[in-house]
Design a protein around this motif. Structure first.
Motif, PDB file in Angstrom:
ATOM      1  N   ASP A   1      59.798  86.203  31.763  1.00  7.86           N
ATOM      2  CA  ASP A   1      59.864  86.027  33.215  1.00  7.86           C
ATOM      3  C   ASP A   1      58.520  86.343  33.865  1.00  7.86           C
ATOM      4  N   GLY A   2      58.052  85.412  34.714  1.00 11.49           N
ATOM      5  CA  GLY A   2      56.789  85.605  35.410  1.00 11.49           C
ATOM      6  C   GLY A   2      55.585  85.064  34.661  1.00 11.49           C
ATOM      7  N   TYR A   3      55.832  84.506  33.484  1.00 12.83           N
ATOM      8  CA  TYR A   3      54.754  83.961  32.650  1.00 12.83           C
ATOM      9  C   TYR A   3      55.055  82.509  32.284  1.00 12.83           C
ATOM     10  N   SER A   4      53.985  81.726  32.168  1.00 10.22           N
ATOM     11  CA  SER A   4      54.107  80.386  31.600  1.00 10.22           C
ATOM     12  C   SER A   4      52.983  80.192  30.599  1.00 10.22           C
ATOM     13  N   VAL A   5      53.166  79.242  29.696  1.00 12.41           N
ATOM     14  CA  VAL A   5      52.164  78.985  28.670  1.00 12.41           C
ATOM     15  C   VAL A   5      51.942  77.491  28.533  1.00 12.41           C
TER      16      VAL A   5
ATOM     17  N   ARG B   1      49.423  76.873  12.748  1.00  8.03           N
ATOM     18  CA  ARG B   1      50.405  76.162  13.551  1.00  8.03           C
ATOM     19  C   ARG B   1      50.971  77.026  14.676  1.00  8.03           C
ATOM     20  N   TYR B   2      51.214  78.309  14.357  1.00  7.34           N
ATOM     21  CA  TYR B   2      51.926  79.156  15.296  1.00  7.34           C
ATOM     22  C   TYR B   2      50.979  80.060  16.081  1.00  7.34           C
ATOM     23  N   MET B   3      51.256  80.175  17.377  1.00 12.59           N
ATOM     24  CA  MET B   3      50.497  81.070  18.234  1.00 12.59           C
ATOM     25  C   MET B   3      51.462  81.834  19.133  1.00 12.59           C
ATOM     26  N   TYR B   4      51.105  83.074  19.444  1.00 16.97           N
ATOM     27  CA  TYR B   4      52.004  83.969  20.167  1.00 16.97           C
ATOM     28  C   TYR B   4      51.242  84.739  21.245  1.00 16.97           C
ATOM     29  N   TRP B   5      51.952  85.094  22.289  1.00 16.85           N
ATOM     30  CA  TRP B   5      51.441  86.040  23.270  1.00 16.85           C
ATOM     31  C   TRP B   5      52.374  87.242  23.322  1.00 16.85           C
ATOM     32  N   TYR B   6      51.801  88.438  23.128  1.00 16.04           N
ATOM     33  CA  TYR B   6      52.530  89.693  23.241  1.00 16.04           C
ATOM     34  C   TYR B   6      51.904  90.521  24.357  1.00 16.04           C
ATOM     35  N   ARG B   7      52.703  91.407  24.924  1.00 17.69           N
ATOM     36  CA  ARG B   7      52.153  92.428  25.783  1.00 17.69           C
ATOM     37  C   ARG B   7      52.469  93.789  25.175  1.00 17.69           C
ATOM     38  N   GLN B   8      51.559  94.731  25.397  1.00 20.51           N
ATOM     39  CA  GLN B   8      51.732  96.067  24.842  1.00 20.51           C
ATOM     40  C   GLN B   8      51.637  97.089  25.963  1.00 20.51           C
TER      41      GLN B   8
ATOM     42  N   VAL C   1      51.480  71.747  19.093  1.00 18.71           N
ATOM     43  CA  VAL C   1      50.953  71.242  20.359  1.00 18.71           C
ATOM     44  C   VAL C   1      52.108  70.818  21.259  1.00 18.71           C
ATOM     45  N   LYS C   2      52.102  71.345  22.455  1.00 21.01           N
ATOM     46  CA  LYS C   2      53.112  71.081  23.478  1.00 21.01           C
ATOM     47  C   LYS C   2      54.508  71.597  23.125  1.00 21.01           C
ATOM     48  N   ASP C   3      54.616  72.372  22.057  1.00 21.15           N
ATOM     49  CA  ASP C   3      55.905  72.953  21.666  1.00 21.15           C
ATOM     50  C   ASP C   3      55.857  74.457  21.865  1.00 21.15           C
TER      51      ASP C   3
END
Lengths: 113, 116
Positions: free
Chosen positions: B62-66, B30-37, B52-54
């Protein structure tokens, strides 16, 4: 906001020596997780601690969760070259949102054979 | 490891260009994530999705969209890339572990982005 501090940032050991990394939170945690990232790789889940004072072992690795649930440690006995990598703790607050897992900055372990 | 694929694995782009990174999972989590390292900063959450869509913002959104139009895909878009967005981006997935109150994350292999 919640902060998770991890020390030391780097640790260099001779193979066979022990290693410990410490994780401290500014707030009480509902649980804490530990991950290992090999050089050039991605973080891999090691363990999760939930209960106050909990101690778990995985072979040469011992994980502890403090009585106040604000600190944790990972201890490796008799390090091997395969232990090389960066170890991250990640804490979650009570009642936080699903995305509230806060990572420490990690401890990078190098092992000299 | 769980079935989680990131693409592209490496990308070099110029400042001001749009960039989209894709995360694809075959685990039906169900859950998905974006990280930066980044060196000295560890892993920082950019955005995450709980269906979905949540989606919701993380620490450094800031500067990112998903977008998440399907359970299996989670896209991270940099509308106009900047040099400060040079980083390694990790996607992660999880199922909720209700008894613990927190998710255990499975990470993808990472996408290394260089913005010149």
């Amino acid at each position: 906001g919640q902060q998770v501090m991890q020390i030391p940032q780097y640790q260099h050991v001779q193979e066979g020596e022990d290693f410990t990394t410490y994780c401290n939170s500014s707030t009480t945690l509902s649980n804490i997780q530990w991950y290992k990232q090999r050089p050039g790789g991605h973080p891999v889940f090691l363990i999760q601690l939930v209960k106050s004072g909990e101690v778990k072992k995985q072979k040469r690795l011992t994980f502890q969760f403090g009585e106040a649930k604000k600190n944790s440690s990972l201890h490796i006995t008799a390090t091997q070259t395969t232990d090389v990598g960066t170890y991250f703790c990640a804490g979650s607050e009570y009642g936080g949102s699903q995305g509230n897992l806060i990572f420490g900055k990690g401890t990078k372990l190098s092992v000299k054979p | 490891d769980a079935g989680i694929t990131q693409s592209p694995r490496h990308k070099v782009t110029e400042t001001g260009t749009p960039v989209t990174l894709r995360c694809h999972q075959t685990e039906n989590h169900r859950y998905m994530y974006w990280y930066r390292q980044d060196p000295g900063h560890g892993l920082r959450l950019i955005h995450y999705s709980y269906g979905v869509k949540d989606t919701d913002k993380g620490e450094v959104s800031d500067g990112y969209s998903v977008s998440r139009s399907k359970t299996e895909d989670f896209l991270l878009t940099l509308e106009s890339a900047t040099s400060s967005q040079t980083s390694v981006y990790f996607c992660a997935i999880s199922e909720s572990y209700a008894f613990s109150g927190a998710n255990v994350l499975t990470f993808g292999a990472g996408s290394r982005l260089t913005v010149l």
